[in-house]
Structures are given as structure tokens and as C-alpha cells.
Design an enzyme around this catalytic site. Structure first.
Site, PDB file in Angstrom:
ATOM      1  NE  ARG A  20      -4.007  -2.395   2.095  1.00 50.40           N
ATOM      2  CZ  ARG A  20      -4.044  -3.115   2.833  1.00 50.40           C
ATOM      3  NH1 ARG A  20      -3.265  -3.135   3.219  1.00 50.40           N
ATOM      4  NH2 ARG A  20      -4.857  -4.886   2.522  1.00 50.40           N
TER       5      ARG A  20
ATOM      6  CE  LYS B 146      -0.037  13.448 -14.818  1.00 50.25           C
ATOM      7  NZ  LYS B 146      -0.413  13.917 -16.498  1.00 50.25           N
TER       8      LYS B 146
ATOM      9  CD  GLU C   8       7.128  14.986 -22.875  1.00 44.37           C
ATOM     10  OE1 GLU C   8       7.232  13.630 -22.926  1.00 44.37           O
ATOM     11  OE2 GLU C   8       6.534  16.098 -22.504  1.00 44.37           O
TER      12      GLU C   8
ATOM     13  CE  LYS D 145       5.847  17.097 -14.259  1.00 42.91           C
ATOM     14  NZ  LYS D 145       5.978  16.143 -15.577  1.00 42.91           N
TER      15      LYS D 145
ATOM     16  CD  GLU E  58      -3.995  16.156 -16.011  1.00 43.11           C
ATOM     17  OE1 GLU E  58      -2.328  15.393 -16.007  1.00 43.11           O
ATOM     18  OE2 GLU E  58      -4.510  15.605 -16.725  1.00 43.11           O
TER      19      GLU E  58
ATOM     20  NE  ARG F 263       0.991  16.379 -13.122  1.00 38.12           N
ATOM     21  CZ  ARG F 263       1.495  16.242 -12.615  1.00 38.12           C
ATOM     22  NH1 ARG F 263       1.616  15.588 -10.846  1.00 38.12           N
ATOM     23  NH2 ARG F 263       2.185  15.026 -12.586  1.00 38.12           N
TER      24      ARG F 263
ATOM     25  CG  ASN G  52      -1.513  16.164 -20.364  1.00 28.56           C
ATOM     26  OD1 ASN G  52      -0.417  15.624 -19.635  1.00 28.56           O
ATOM     27  ND2 ASN G  52      -2.333  15.852 -19.313  1.00 28.56           N
TER      28      ASN G  52
ATOM     29  CG  HIS H 137       1.184  14.716 -23.721  1.00 22.76           C
ATOM     30  ND1 HIS H 137       1.497  15.782 -24.268  1.00 22.76           N
ATOM     31  CD2 HIS H 137       1.769  14.339 -23.261  1.00 22.76           C
ATOM     32  CE1 HIS H 137       2.832  15.203 -23.804  1.00 22.76           C
ATOM     33  NE2 HIS H 137       2.972  14.166 -23.650  1.00 22.76           N
TER      34      HIS H 137
ATOM     35  CG  HIS I  48      -1.307   9.641 -25.382  1.00 21.15           C
ATOM     36  ND1 HIS I  48      -1.084  10.350 -24.300  1.00 21.15           N
ATOM     37  CD2 HIS I  48       0.245  10.053 -25.166  1.00 21.15           C
ATOM     38  CE1 HIS I  48      -0.459   9.665 -22.892  1.00 21.15           C
ATOM     39  NE2 HIS I  48       0.590   9.536 -23.064  1.00 21.15           N
TER      40      HIS I  48
ATOM     41  CG  HIS J   1       6.037  10.034 -24.813  1.00 14.51           C
ATOM     42  ND1 HIS J   1       4.584  10.019 -25.212  1.00 14.51           N
ATOM     43  CD2 HIS J   1       6.816  10.783 -23.544  1.00 14.51           C
ATOM     44  CE1 HIS J   1       4.101  10.680 -24.279  1.00 14.51           C
ATOM     45  NE2 HIS J   1       5.426  11.593 -23.349  1.00 14.51           N
TER      46      HIS J   1
HETATM   47  N1  GLY Z   1       3.852  14.438 -18.145  1.00 15.82           N
HETATM   48  C1  GLY Z   1       2.817  15.179 -17.650  1.00 15.82           C
HETATM   49  C2  GLY Z   1       2.224  14.985 -16.095  1.00 15.82           C
HETATM   50  O1  GLY Z   1       3.269  14.825 -15.908  1.00 15.82           O
HETATM   51  O2  GLY Z   1       1.615  16.140 -15.892  1.00 15.82           O
END
Ligand code: GLY
Length: 358
Positions: free
Chosen positions: A130, A152, A194, A222, A232, A236, A240, A243, A247, A262
């Protein structure tokens, strides 16, 4: 020639020699955690001494093909290289190995590798017993400026990327820029794909900064966004940018067994999403060309590959039931980047077609 147009091998030596190999510190304070991020040269060799004080011991999770962790002789789990490691079966395999090693909640994981390793090992840490501690030591540019920072974590499902995951902050992130000198050229360019997105988030001159400064500024940006919106629920999502189409492109590449990184997908996604913003009247044509030239300037392709048919991309974009007839995406506009909802799919179709002709 700036670092972004070439591989940084020689550049790094010169830069650090000039700057006295100083270390830079960034911190993220969220509701539940404080994350220390240290950026410097050679700091990977200080790993053993830098581990959180409360940890009884650590297990390194890593991948093949990266520089050996010289300063580490403790237990190590090696996962397969590339996106195929980001799946639940590998989570189970790593967790079983942790059980065999007798890992408990007093122990922690060190994720030593690129974005895949940070995502996977972070998710194992978030869920094993956990939740146990994790330290990220990202080895690729992409992981240094994005995946290794912000908490993330997660893995893919056959139906899509990052569909199972958790927000789980690392206790410490060690960013050793010396590791970039051995990064394969394609991975280097992928990281640039990126990194370019930060140019649209307030760091316009990012690519003309010295490399170490560019990494520090990207991480600071960031970190500030994550501190304000860890889960998010708003801002946040701007991280993206590129993306949505990116994606979809990656999903088509996986289905067709094409090799696409990516960062390559995100770079192409940035240009396609700029074209979409143009069609929606949010930006002018020069701004689309600016996106295109920035992406090309770092040696990446700005056009959708011929194997990615518009119909295949749209099918992926529509997979989510919410998006049968419209789509949400971060788009550029007069106020900068914003999350735009209810974009009619017909506009998306046209933008994808037009983006092929840029
Ligand atoms: N890769 C986007 C984020 O970490 O929010």
C-alpha cells in the site's frame, strides 16, 4: 550551434567545466509531500549517501542499456527495455521479486532509468504494501524534464496508455546531467520533443539557454505547476500539450508494430494541435509555422507519418465514450495554452489532414 541541435556529449564537458559543476536545487511542496530535486553533474555517484534517512534499505529498479550504477552494490531488479515494460504483468513480476527480497514498508525503491522505469517503478512503489518510498534517478532527457518529476506513475492497458496509475511523489529526484552524454541520439531527440512543449508554457527562449539551465528551468516550471495542481484538476493538464494527438499516434504505432518514441509522437502532436488551434481561429498561420519550425529545429519530424491514417488516429481519439462526436485537448490561443472542450471531430479530421501538408 546550440545544444538542442546536436548531441550534448562535448557540450556537457565544456559547460560543466565553465560553471564549476555546481548543483541546483528545486523543491515541490504539495499537500502531502515535499520533494527535493537535485540537478548536477556526477551526482548519481552520491546515491547511497543521499537516500532518505528513514529507509532501512533500497532496491534499484532499472533497465538494460544504460550506464551501470557504479556506486551501487545492493539488490537490483532489471525490467525489459521500452514501452513493453509498462504493463501490469511486469508490475506483478517486480512485486514478486520485492517479496522474495523481503522488502517491507521500511524500505524504498530507486527508479534508475528512463521514463518507462520511472512510471513503472513509481507505480510499484505506490502500490506495494500500500505504498513505499521511491527515489527517481532519471537517465534520459525526457525523464529528467518530465516523467521523473511530478509523481505521475502508471502502466498501460491494451486499450490505452497510462490507464492504470497513481499519483505518488518520489521523496527525492537526482538529475545527473552527465548521464546525457551516453544517451543514444534518438532518445536524445525524443527528450527534446517533450522539452519543446515548455516553450509554449512561458519558457519561449528555452532552447537558446545552456543545457543545464534549460533542464533546471523546465524542472522549475513543472515543479511550480505540480505544486499548484498535483492531481490535475486544472492547470496541470497544460503539461499534456501535444499529447492528445501524440498518444493517438503512439497507439497506432503500437498497433502496427512501428517504432516511435514518446517524444517523437509529442513533437508531431504539437504541430497537429497547432493546426487544430488555427482551424478553430485561436491562432494565426505564423504561429503554426512557429510550432513546425521549433520541432524541426530540434531534428524531429513535424508531419504525421504516412502509416498513421487519419481514420486510425480518429478511431483512437474517439475510443473514450465521452468523445464520440467531440474532443477535448489543450490548445494554443490568444491567452496561451488552455484546455478546450467540445472540439467537433470534423475539425480534428481536417486539422490532421492539413497537418500532413505543412
Ligand atoms: N507528463 C505530464 C504530467 O506530469 O502532468
Amino acid at each position: 550551434m546550440t545544444w538542442s541541435r546536436t548531441h550534448p556529449t562535448r557540450w556537457l564537458d565544456d559547460a560543466w567545466a565553465r560553471r564549476g559543476r555546481e548543483r541546483r536545487h528545486v523543491q515541490i511542496v504539495t499537500g502531502g509531500a515535499r520533494v527535493d530535486i537535485v540537478i548536477g553533474a556526477g551526482i548519481v555517484d552520491t546515491l547511497a549517501g543521499a537516500l532518505p534517512v528513514g529507509w532501512r534499505r533500497a532496491v534499484v529498479v532499472t533497465e538494460p542499456g544504460i550506464p551501470p550504477l557504479r556506486a551501487w552494490d545492493g539488490p537490483t531488479i532489471v525490467v525489459p527495455r521500452g514501452e513493453k515494460a509498462k504493463r501490469l504483468r511486469v508490475v506483478e513480476q517486480v512485486a514478486e521479486q520485492l517479496v522474495k527480497l523481503g522488502v517491507s514498508r521500511a524500505d524504498g525503491i530507486v527508479a534508475y532509468g528512463g521514463g518507462v522505469v520511472c512510471d513503472l517503478a513509481g507505480f510499484v512503489a505506490a502500490t506495494f504494501h500500500r505504498g513505499i518510498g521511491v527515489v527517481n534517478v532519471p537517465t534520459s532527457l525526457l525523464a529528467m524534464v518530465d516523467a521523473g518529476v511530478g509523481g505521475k506513475t502508471g502502466v498501460n492497458l491494451p486499450s490505452g496508455k497510462n490507464l492504470v496509475g497513481a499519483f505518488w511523489q518520489p521523496e527525492l529526484v537526482l538529475i545527473d546531467l552527465d548521464l546525457l552524454s551516453t544517451l543514444p541520439a534518438r532518445q536524445w531527440r525524443s527528450g527534446l520533443g517533450e522539452t519543446v512543449k515548455y516553450s509554449f508554457l512561458g519558457l519561449e527562449s528555452l532552447l537558446s539557454l545552456p543545457l543545464d539551465e534549460a533542464v533546471v528551468r523546465s524542472v522549475e516550471l513543472k515543479a511550480s505547476i505540480v505544486a499548484r495542481d498535483e492531481r490535475e484538476s486544472g492547470e496541470r493538464a497544460l503539461l499534456n500539450y501535444g499529447h492528445t494527438v501524440g498518444h493517438a499516434l503512439e497507439a497506432v504505432a503500437i498497433a502496427q508494430r512501428r517504432r516511435l518514441t514518446h517524444g517523437e509522437a509529442v513533437a508531431t502532436g504539437l504541430v497537429a494541435e497547432a493546426q487544430l488551434a488555427y482551424q478553430l481561429g485561436r491562432i494565426d498561420r505564423d504561429r503554426v509555422i512557429y510550432h513546425r519550425d521549433l520541432v524541426r529545429g530540434v531534428g524531429l519530424s513535424s508531419t504525421l507519418p504516412p502509416w498513421a491514417a487519419t481514420s486510425d488516429l480518429l478511431e483512437y481519439l474517439q475510443r473514450d465514450k465521452k468523445h464520440r462526436t467531440s474532443l477535448a485537448s489543450v490548445l494554443d490561443g490568444p491567452r496561451g495554452l488552455e484546455l478546450v472542450e467540445d472540439i467537433p471531430l470534423e475539425h480534428v479530421r481536417r486539422a490532421l489532414e492539413e497537418a500532413r501538408r505543412l
